[in-house]
Design a protein around this motif. Sequence first.
Motif, PDB file in Angstrom:
ATOM      1  N   SER A   1      55.117  25.916  42.876  1.00  0.00           N
ATOM      2  CA  SER A   1      54.415  27.164  43.188  1.00  0.00           C
ATOM      3  C   SER A   1      53.729  27.089  44.549  1.00  0.00           C
ATOM      4  O   SER A   1      53.786  28.038  45.348  1.00  0.00           O
ATOM      5  N   ASP A   2      53.076  25.949  44.829  1.00  0.00           N
ATOM      6  CA  ASP A   2      52.391  25.776  46.116  1.00  0.00           C
ATOM      7  C   ASP A   2      53.381  25.792  47.276  1.00  0.00           C
ATOM      8  O   ASP A   2      53.154  26.444  48.306  1.00  0.00           O
ATOM      9  N   VAL A   3      54.493  25.062  47.118  1.00  0.00           N
ATOM     10  CA  VAL A   3      55.501  25.009  48.177  1.00  0.00           C
ATOM     11  C   VAL A   3      56.146  26.372  48.373  1.00  0.00           C
ATOM     12  O   VAL A   3      56.399  26.803  49.506  1.00  0.00           O
TER      13      VAL A   3
ATOM     14  N   LEU B   1      50.072  34.366  49.399  1.00  0.00           N
ATOM     15  CA  LEU B   1      48.921  33.471  49.447  1.00  0.00           C
ATOM     16  C   LEU B   1      48.188  33.423  48.107  1.00  0.00           C
ATOM     17  O   LEU B   1      47.653  32.382  47.709  1.00  0.00           O
ATOM     18  N   MET B   2      48.160  34.565  47.400  1.00  0.00           N
ATOM     19  CA  MET B   2      47.432  34.633  46.137  1.00  0.00           C
ATOM     20  C   MET B   2      48.261  34.176  44.934  1.00  0.00           C
ATOM     21  O   MET B   2      47.704  33.902  43.866  1.00  0.00           O
ATOM     22  N   ALA B   3      49.586  34.098  45.112  1.00  0.00           N
ATOM     23  CA  ALA B   3      50.465  33.812  43.971  1.00  0.00           C
ATOM     24  C   ALA B   3      50.139  32.502  43.250  1.00  0.00           C
ATOM     25  O   ALA B   3      50.048  32.495  42.010  1.00  0.00           O
ATOM     26  N   PRO B   4      49.962  31.370  43.954  1.00  0.00           N
ATOM     27  CA  PRO B   4      49.677  30.120  43.223  1.00  0.00           C
ATOM     28  C   PRO B   4      48.419  30.224  42.357  1.00  0.00           C
ATOM     29  O   PRO B   4      48.408  29.769  41.208  1.00  0.00           O
ATOM     30  N   TRP B   5      47.337  30.830  42.913  1.00  0.00           N
ATOM     31  CA  TRP B   5      46.104  30.987  42.133  1.00  0.00           C
ATOM     32  C   TRP B   5      46.339  31.898  40.928  1.00  0.00           C
ATOM     33  O   TRP B   5      45.894  31.590  39.808  1.00  0.00           O
ATOM     34  N   ALA B   6      47.035  33.026  41.137  1.00  0.00           N
ATOM     35  CA  ALA B   6      47.269  33.986  40.052  1.00  0.00           C
ATOM     36  C   ALA B   6      48.118  33.377  38.937  1.00  0.00           C
ATOM     37  O   ALA B   6      47.863  33.610  37.753  1.00  0.00           O
TER      38      ALA B   6
ATOM     39  N   ARG C   1      45.956  31.078  36.959  1.00  0.00           N
ATOM     40  CA  ARG C   1      44.901  31.783  36.220  1.00  0.00           C
ATOM     41  C   ARG C   1      45.452  32.633  35.085  1.00  0.00           C
ATOM     42  O   ARG C   1      44.882  32.665  33.985  1.00  0.00           O
ATOM     43  N   PHE C   2      46.559  33.356  35.322  1.00  0.00           N
ATOM     44  CA  PHE C   2      47.040  34.328  34.347  1.00  0.00           C
ATOM     45  C   PHE C   2      48.416  34.009  33.755  1.00  0.00           C
ATOM     46  O   PHE C   2      48.801  34.594  32.747  1.00  0.00           O
ATOM     47  N   GLY C   3      49.185  33.133  34.415  1.00  0.00           N
ATOM     48  CA  GLY C   3      50.533  32.835  33.949  1.00  0.00           C
ATOM     49  C   GLY C   3      51.555  33.744  34.611  1.00  0.00           C
ATOM     50  O   GLY C   3      51.250  34.878  34.998  1.00  0.00           O
ATOM     51  N   LYS C   4      52.781  33.248  34.738  1.00  0.00           N
ATOM     52  CA  LYS C   4      53.818  33.980  35.470  1.00  0.00           C
ATOM     53  C   LYS C   4      54.178  35.305  34.801  1.00  0.00           C
ATOM     54  O   LYS C   4      54.421  36.309  35.475  1.00  0.00           O
ATOM     55  N   LYS C   5      54.225  35.312  33.463  1.00  0.00           N
ATOM     56  CA  LYS C   5      54.642  36.521  32.748  1.00  0.00           C
ATOM     57  C   LYS C   5      53.680  37.668  32.998  1.00  0.00           C
ATOM     58  O   LYS C   5      54.099  38.792  33.307  1.00  0.00           O
ATOM     59  N   ARG C   6      52.375  37.434  32.879  1.00  0.00           N
ATOM     60  CA  ARG C   6      51.386  38.487  33.093  1.00  0.00           C
ATOM     61  C   ARG C   6      51.388  38.980  34.533  1.00  0.00           C
ATOM     62  O   ARG C   6      51.278  40.184  34.792  1.00  0.00           O
TER      63      ARG C   6
ATOM     64  N   LEU D   1      53.886  38.990  36.584  1.00  0.00           N
ATOM     65  CA  LEU D   1      55.091  39.790  36.786  1.00  0.00           C
ATOM     66  C   LEU D   1      54.940  41.188  36.196  1.00  0.00           C
ATOM     67  O   LEU D   1      55.299  42.184  36.832  1.00  0.00           O
ATOM     68  N   LEU D   2      54.413  41.280  34.984  1.00  0.00           N
ATOM     69  CA  LEU D   2      54.254  42.583  34.333  1.00  0.00           C
ATOM     70  C   LEU D   2      53.290  43.486  35.101  1.00  0.00           C
ATOM     71  O   LEU D   2      53.559  44.675  35.312  1.00  0.00           O
ATOM     72  N   VAL D   3      52.163  42.933  35.533  1.00  0.00           N
ATOM     73  CA  VAL D   3      51.170  43.731  36.256  1.00  0.00           C
ATOM     74  C   VAL D   3      51.703  44.191  37.607  1.00  0.00           C
ATOM     75  O   VAL D   3      51.552  45.360  37.992  1.00  0.00           O
ATOM     76  N   THR D   4      52.348  43.280  38.342  1.00  0.00           N
ATOM     77  CA  THR D   4      52.860  43.661  39.668  1.00  0.00           C
ATOM     78  C   THR D   4      53.983  44.695  39.557  1.00  0.00           C
ATOM     79  O   THR D   4      54.068  45.613  40.370  1.00  0.00           O
ATOM     80  N   ASN D   5      54.833  44.571  38.543  1.00  0.00           N
ATOM     81  CA  ASN D   5      55.886  45.580  38.349  1.00  0.00           C
ATOM     82  C   ASN D   5      55.294  46.942  38.031  1.00  0.00           C
ATOM     83  O   ASN D   5      55.778  47.984  38.511  1.00  0.00           O
ATOM     84  N   PHE D   6      54.246  46.973  37.212  1.00  0.00           N
ATOM     85  CA  PHE D   6      53.580  48.239  36.881  1.00  0.00           C
ATOM     86  C   PHE D   6      52.989  48.876  38.144  1.00  0.00           C
ATOM     87  O   PHE D   6      53.133  50.084  38.381  1.00  0.00           O
ATOM     88  N   LEU D   7      52.333  48.056  38.967  1.00  0.00           N
ATOM     89  CA  LEU D   7      51.742  48.578  40.204  1.00  0.00           C
ATOM     90  C   LEU D   7      52.820  49.035  41.185  1.00  0.00           C
ATOM     91  O   LEU D   7      52.621  50.002  41.936  1.00  0.00           O
ATOM     92  N   ASN D   8      53.968  48.346  41.204  1.00  0.00           N
ATOM     93  CA  ASN D   8      55.088  48.787  42.042  1.00  0.00           C
ATOM     94  C   ASN D   8      55.477  50.219  41.718  1.00  0.00           C
ATOM     95  O   ASN D   8      55.699  51.042  42.619  1.00  0.00           O
TER      96      ASN D   8
END
Length: 368
Positions: free
Chosen positions: A173-175, A315-320, A323-328, A330-337
């Motif tokens: 994730s960091d890389v 930049l925020m992806a590794p922290w997110a 903190r929340f897990g990949k599934k959450r 993905l779901l939130v960002t798709n909704f905002l899209n």
Amino acid sequence: MRDLKKKIKTGVEDVKLYWNKPPHGRYMPFKEIASLAVGGMGVKFICYAVQLMILSVGNTLIGNTIGIPPRELYVIYILSVVASFPLTALRAKIIDNSGNKKGKFRPYIFTMAIPTVILAIGFTWMPYENMSMLWKCITVLLYNIGFQFFYMFMFDSYTNIINVLSPNTYERSDVNSVTAVVDSFAPTIISFVLPLLASLITGQNTIYDMKIYRAVFPPLLLFGLLLTIFIHKNTEEKIIQAKTHVVQVKFIDAIRAVAKNKYFWIISLAGWIGFLEASYGTILQWLYQYQHACTEGQFALIQTINGNAALWGMLMAPWAIRRFGKKRVLLVTNFLNVIFIASIYPIVVNVDPRMCIWLVLICLFSNG
């Protein structure tokens, strides 16, 4: 200020210390990460050019410059989708049967980039001006079938290589975050430069002239190809099957496996729907070209701002993810899209073009 200098000094010392060997608990030295990022920028230079040549409803190069109408464009798009099915199975067979000691994905980034670049340069130099509509369609279709194999082979190999460079999910994730920031400079640079070069090459306020692509894309593609060598030379796959583990997959078995893979069909269906949905990406060009909503310089600035939209998410992806897990995430960002893309329609319909293009930029920036 003193703390900042201390952090910079510590960072420089860490780079020197771990340039050729990874930190404790990690698998990738900084040299390998840097090579992946720089080589990834080369991949993205190639991607930027080829994606303008791949069939889609909003493809301005094929629709406006070459001049293929929407109905014919959609027909050859469907044909290219049909052709992609056996080509996907063929790529899977080659990867699954690969006994290359250099790895499963690493060898194909550079070797598949070579025919991709050759095809892309050939695409721009075809004499479309002297072709009938039938031959234009046939030519574009044949090139796209070639891209379906070679370009997608290169792109998939680059996308998947991180999964075999480290077994540490947090390191991956960091890389990914670091390389995404670096390789995103490629489309950012060309998005800024292209409108300015278009004005110099043609002397007109247009980006729909084949002279632009014939002048700009060959050196761009060759430069991208050279950068991919960094991945080929300086990365090493850590997750490699034992030599005694031999897998031979028949072509017909590969087709059956692809046909039964529900994720392949979900992703493919999303791509087919995206053929129409992705047209929102051409709105900025439409406002610039046909509504005269801004000058060449302003449009270059708009393209640059829009191209940097994904930086903050990267930049925020590794922290997110932690903190929340990949599934959450993905779901939130798709909704905002969906929200941000849907917001474009009332703006385009009701707002003056000179203000509209900046409001659309805000929507697209937020979406990115």
